[in-house]
Design an enzyme around this catalytic site. Structure first.
Site, mmCIF file in Angstrom:
data_model
loop_
_atom_site.group_PDB
_atom_site.id
_atom_site.type_symbol
_atom_site.label_atom_id
_atom_site.label_comp_id
_atom_site.label_asym_id
_atom_site.label_seq_id
_atom_site.Cartn_x
_atom_site.Cartn_y
_atom_site.Cartn_z
ATOM 1 N N THR A 1 44.593 42.214 35.740
ATOM 2 C CA THR A 1 44.504 43.628 36.151
ATOM 3 C C THR A 1 45.457 44.481 35.317
ATOM 4 O O THR A 1 45.188 45.650 35.058
ATOM 5 C CB THR A 1 44.804 43.830 37.658
ATOM 6 O OG1 THR A 1 46.007 43.161 37.997
ATOM 7 C CG2 THR A 1 43.677 43.305 38.519
ATOM 8 N N CYS B 1 22.461 27.525 27.316
ATOM 9 C CA CYS B 1 21.088 27.517 27.789
ATOM 10 C C CYS B 1 20.957 26.463 28.889
ATOM 11 O O CYS B 1 21.361 25.319 28.701
ATOM 12 C CB CYS B 1 20.153 27.199 26.629
ATOM 13 S SG CYS B 1 18.461 26.839 27.160
ATOM 14 N N THR C 1 48.795 36.185 41.702
ATOM 15 C CA THR C 1 47.834 35.660 42.669
ATOM 16 C C THR C 1 48.469 35.642 44.053
ATOM 17 O O THR C 1 49.646 35.345 44.199
ATOM 18 C CB THR C 1 47.369 34.229 42.305
ATOM 19 O OG1 THR C 1 46.638 33.695 43.408
ATOM 20 C CG2 THR C 1 48.531 33.305 41.977
ATOM 21 N N ASN D 1 54.744 38.010 42.147
ATOM 22 C CA ASN D 1 53.593 38.670 42.770
ATOM 23 C C ASN D 1 54.089 39.856 43.583
ATOM 24 O O ASN D 1 55.149 39.800 44.184
ATOM 25 C CB ASN D 1 52.845 37.685 43.686
ATOM 26 C CG ASN D 1 51.425 38.133 43.956
ATOM 27 O OD1 ASN D 1 50.688 38.433 43.021
ATOM 28 N ND2 ASN D 1 51.045 38.216 45.204
ATOM 29 N N GLN E 1 42.876 31.231 36.886
ATOM 30 C CA GLN E 1 41.666 31.469 37.665
ATOM 31 C C GLN E 1 40.809 32.540 36.974
ATOM 32 O O GLN E 1 39.736 32.870 37.454
ATOM 33 C CB GLN E 1 42.039 31.941 39.071
ATOM 34 C CG GLN E 1 42.762 30.877 39.881
ATOM 35 C CD GLN E 1 43.311 31.416 41.186
ATOM 36 O OE1 GLN E 1 44.361 32.039 41.236
ATOM 37 N NE2 GLN E 1 42.585 31.203 42.249
ATOM 38 N N HIS F 1 37.972 28.437 36.671
ATOM 39 C CA HIS F 1 36.685 29.040 37.000
ATOM 40 C C HIS F 1 35.806 29.242 35.766
ATOM 41 O O HIS F 1 34.870 30.029 35.792
ATOM 42 C CB HIS F 1 36.902 30.370 37.741
ATOM 43 C CG HIS F 1 37.567 30.181 39.081
ATOM 44 N ND1 HIS F 1 38.261 31.192 39.721
ATOM 45 C CD2 HIS F 1 37.636 29.095 39.882
ATOM 46 C CE1 HIS F 1 38.734 30.718 40.873
ATOM 47 N NE2 HIS F 1 38.376 29.449 40.991
ATOM 48 N N ALA G 1 44.195 36.765 39.287
ATOM 49 C CA ALA G 1 43.606 38.028 38.850
ATOM 50 C C ALA G 1 44.646 39.082 38.458
ATOM 51 O O ALA G 1 44.400 39.893 37.569
ATOM 52 C CB ALA G 1 42.705 38.582 39.948
ATOM 53 N N PHE H 1 37.365 41.736 40.941
ATOM 54 C CA PHE H 1 36.130 41.975 41.701
ATOM 55 C C PHE H 1 36.273 41.584 43.167
ATOM 56 O O PHE H 1 35.497 42.004 44.008
ATOM 57 C CB PHE H 1 34.939 41.254 41.054
ATOM 58 C CG PHE H 1 35.021 39.746 41.053
ATOM 59 C CD1 PHE H 1 35.470 39.069 39.936
ATOM 60 C CD2 PHE H 1 34.642 39.015 42.165
ATOM 61 C CE1 PHE H 1 35.554 37.681 39.929
ATOM 62 C CE2 PHE H 1 34.714 37.620 42.162
ATOM 63 C CZ PHE H 1 35.181 36.952 41.043
ATOM 64 N N ARG H 2 37.323 40.780 43.479
ATOM 65 C CA ARG H 2 37.545 40.382 44.880
ATOM 66 C C ARG H 2 38.362 41.425 45.645
ATOM 67 O O ARG H 2 38.567 41.300 46.844
ATOM 68 C CB ARG H 2 38.305 39.057 44.949
ATOM 69 C CG ARG H 2 37.562 37.871 44.378
ATOM 70 C CD ARG H 2 38.403 36.609 44.569
ATOM 71 N NE ARG H 2 38.068 35.597 43.600
ATOM 72 C CZ ARG H 2 38.587 35.516 42.380
ATOM 73 N NH1 ARG H 2 39.482 36.382 41.989
ATOM 74 N NH2 ARG H 2 38.218 34.565 41.557
HETATM 75 ZN ZN LIG Z 1 17.514 26.457 25.044
#
Ligand SMILES: [Zn+2]
Length: 244
Positions: free
Chosen positions: A28, A131, A193, A216, A105, A123, A24, A35-36
């Site tokens: 940033t 769909c 990370t 990091n 990630q 992820h 992340a 969000f974590r």
């Molecule tokens: Zn569909």
């Protein structure tokens, strides 16, 4: 130039088989909040009454798709975000034939926007949507331009992002490719990370070389195994190392 930057410069110069593993912190610096993070969790609970881990779970998506998509549009998608020097530097290294793969990630497409070709998105990505009924593919604009729960224009099924939600497994092929690249890498650069998110962080264990570089700002459980640690903003590091 400080010693660590000079050392990284040398490591990169000497290799044509570099793999980058990012979290992340890489995003940033493009103003995409994690969000974590403490803030991310606080804001989610404050606004929705649930922590991000709950809202981004498979169960929650099934039961409360309306809240899921509201949170997604307001908190996870940043259409104006631009690649920073880390993304740009990595794309440049790939073009030079030095970097074999980016393993990330993040789900924000910024590596591809910077020009990277081989990107393993552990992820998934917000930029691919499908769909759930007929599997027709949709882009991110389809989600952003719809209201409430997005539905397929062909069959009416719910259109969801191709991201790995909590309770869902990682994509086998993506993991296989990521492990393969890391296992064969001469240099592994890990950035942005704290290596606490599993199972993704466990991929580092597949690295067999002796040039593990950690970029990091805070400590990680892998610091003792690292051959070089740089505690600076990752964008700044790439800017200095590659003279961007
Ligand atoms: Zn569909």
């Amino acid at each position: 130039m400080n010693n660590e930057i000079a050392e990284l410069k040398q490591i990169i110069e000497d290799s044509d088989n570099i793999v980058f593993f990012g979290g992340a912190g890489v995003s940033t610096e493009s103003n995409i909040p994690d969000f974590r993070s403490e803030n991310g969790i606080y804001n989610a609970v404050n606004q929705y009454g649930y922590p991000p881990e709950t809202m981004l779970s498979h169960t929650f998506f099934k039961i409360h798709p309306d809240i899921f998509f509201d949170y997604l549009r307001k908190t996870l998608i940043y259409p104006d975000a631009k690649p920073n020097n880390a993304h740009i530097g990595l794309a440049k290294l790939e073009k030079m034939g030095k970097l074999k793969a980016v393993v990330t990630q993040n789900i924000d497409n910024l590596h591809q926007m910077a020009g990277s070709k081989t990107v393993y998105e552990l992820h998934g990505t917000l930029y691919r949507n499908y769909c759930v009924k007929c599997h027709k593919q949709f882009d991110i604009d389809y989600i952003m331009n719809s209201e409430g729960i997005p539905h397929c224009d062909k069959c009416g099924g719910i259109v969801r992002p191709d991201v790995v939600l909590y309770e869902e497994g990682l994509d086998d092929t993506t993991v296989y490719n990521a492990v393969n690249a890391i296992r064969k890498a001469d240099v592994l650069i890990v950035g942005g990370t704290s290596l606490n998110v599993y199972p993704a962080a466990g991929l580092i264990d597949y690295y067999r070389g002796n040039k593990l570089v950690l970029i990091n700002k805070s400590t990680t459980p892998y610091d003792r195994r690292a051959n070089l640690i740089i505690r600076e903003n990752i964008g700044q590091v790439f800017k200095e190392v590659l003279d961007l």
